[in-house]
Design a protein around this motif. Structure first.
Motif, mmCIF file in Angstrom:
data_model
loop_
_atom_site.group_PDB
_atom_site.id
_atom_site.type_symbol
_atom_site.label_atom_id
_atom_site.label_comp_id
_atom_site.label_asym_id
_atom_site.label_seq_id
_atom_site.Cartn_x
_atom_site.Cartn_y
_atom_site.Cartn_z
ATOM 1 N N THR A 99 -4.055 -19.529 -14.755
ATOM 2 C CA THR A 99 -2.612 -19.300 -14.875
ATOM 3 C C THR A 99 -2.221 -18.020 -14.156
ATOM 4 O O THR A 99 -1.236 -17.984 -13.407
ATOM 5 N N SER A 100 -2.995 -16.967 -14.360
ATOM 6 C CA SER A 100 -2.732 -15.691 -13.681
ATOM 7 C C SER A 100 -2.832 -15.848 -12.167
ATOM 8 O O SER A 100 -1.981 -15.363 -11.419
ATOM 9 N N TYR A 101 -3.850 -16.549 -11.721
ATOM 10 C CA TYR A 101 -4.021 -16.790 -10.291
ATOM 11 C C TYR A 101 -2.850 -17.577 -9.720
ATOM 12 O O TYR A 101 -2.298 -17.238 -8.679
ATOM 13 N N ASP A 103 0.155 -17.839 -10.971
ATOM 14 C CA ASP A 103 1.367 -17.014 -11.002
ATOM 15 C C ASP A 103 1.457 -16.154 -9.748
ATOM 16 O O ASP A 103 2.533 -15.977 -9.186
ATOM 17 N N GLY A 104 0.322 -15.629 -9.301
ATOM 18 C CA GLY A 104 0.292 -14.831 -8.073
ATOM 19 C C GLY A 104 0.648 -15.640 -6.844
ATOM 20 O O GLY A 104 1.137 -15.106 -5.855
ATOM 21 N N LEU A 105 0.401 -16.931 -6.903
ATOM 22 C CA LEU A 105 0.756 -17.833 -5.800
ATOM 23 C C LEU A 105 2.164 -18.392 -5.964
ATOM 24 O O LEU A 105 2.636 -19.143 -5.129
ATOM 25 N N ASP A 106 2.814 -18.029 -7.081
ATOM 26 C CA ASP A 106 4.129 -18.535 -7.442
ATOM 27 C C ASP A 106 4.110 -20.064 -7.595
ATOM 28 O O ASP A 106 4.994 -20.769 -7.117
ATOM 29 N N VAL A 107 3.057 -20.548 -8.252
ATOM 30 C CA VAL A 107 2.896 -21.976 -8.530
ATOM 31 C C VAL A 107 2.913 -22.153 -10.044
ATOM 32 O O VAL A 107 2.224 -21.435 -10.761
ATOM 33 N N GLN A 108 3.685 -23.110 -10.514
ATOM 34 C CA GLN A 108 3.780 -23.369 -11.936
ATOM 35 C C GLN A 108 3.032 -24.650 -12.278
ATOM 36 O O GLN A 108 3.099 -25.627 -11.542
#
Length: 116
Positions: A99-101, A103-108
């Motif tokens: 999830t953190s990774y 989020d960094g890619l701006d992928v939900q």
């Protein structure tokens, strides 16, 4: 299950849950037992052959229990064993990290929202 020699604990863990779909199968079984077809719907990228093989491997390792319900047609239900439940903290940690990774890619992704 054949006794294996491992060089480190990570190797031992990966021998049980390594594989393209094993962690996903385990994740989906955390909350409740699921029919084979429901697992197939939740993991659409897995071919039936691959899903069956990964489930068989998890069953052979003692992480997953397979029960055939004698109906017409028969239904196969999979659930975590007590040994399988012991991997939940690892799967949860994988979800948090992923999830953190993402989020960094701006992928939900909605997949971890229920279990995280």
């Amino acid at each position: 299950m054949k006794q294996q020699q491992f060089n480190c604990p990570v190797e031992a863990t990966l021998s049980l849950i390594g594989g393209k779909y094993k962690p996903l199968i385990l994740w989906h079984l955390v909350d409740c037992p699921l029919h084979y077809m429901e697992l197939q719907r939740r993991i659409p990228s897995a071919t039936p052959k691959m899903l069956s093989q990964q489930l068989r491997d998890l069953e052979d390792s003692g992480m997953v229990h397979r029960e055939v319900i004698p109906e017409k047609p028969p239904k196969t239900v999979y659930s975590l064993t007590a040994f399988g439940e012991s991997i939940i903290p690892v799967i949860d940690a994988m979800c948090r990290w992923g999830t953190s990774y993402m989020d960094g890619l701006d992928v939900q992704s909605p997949c971890c929202s229920a279990g995280a």
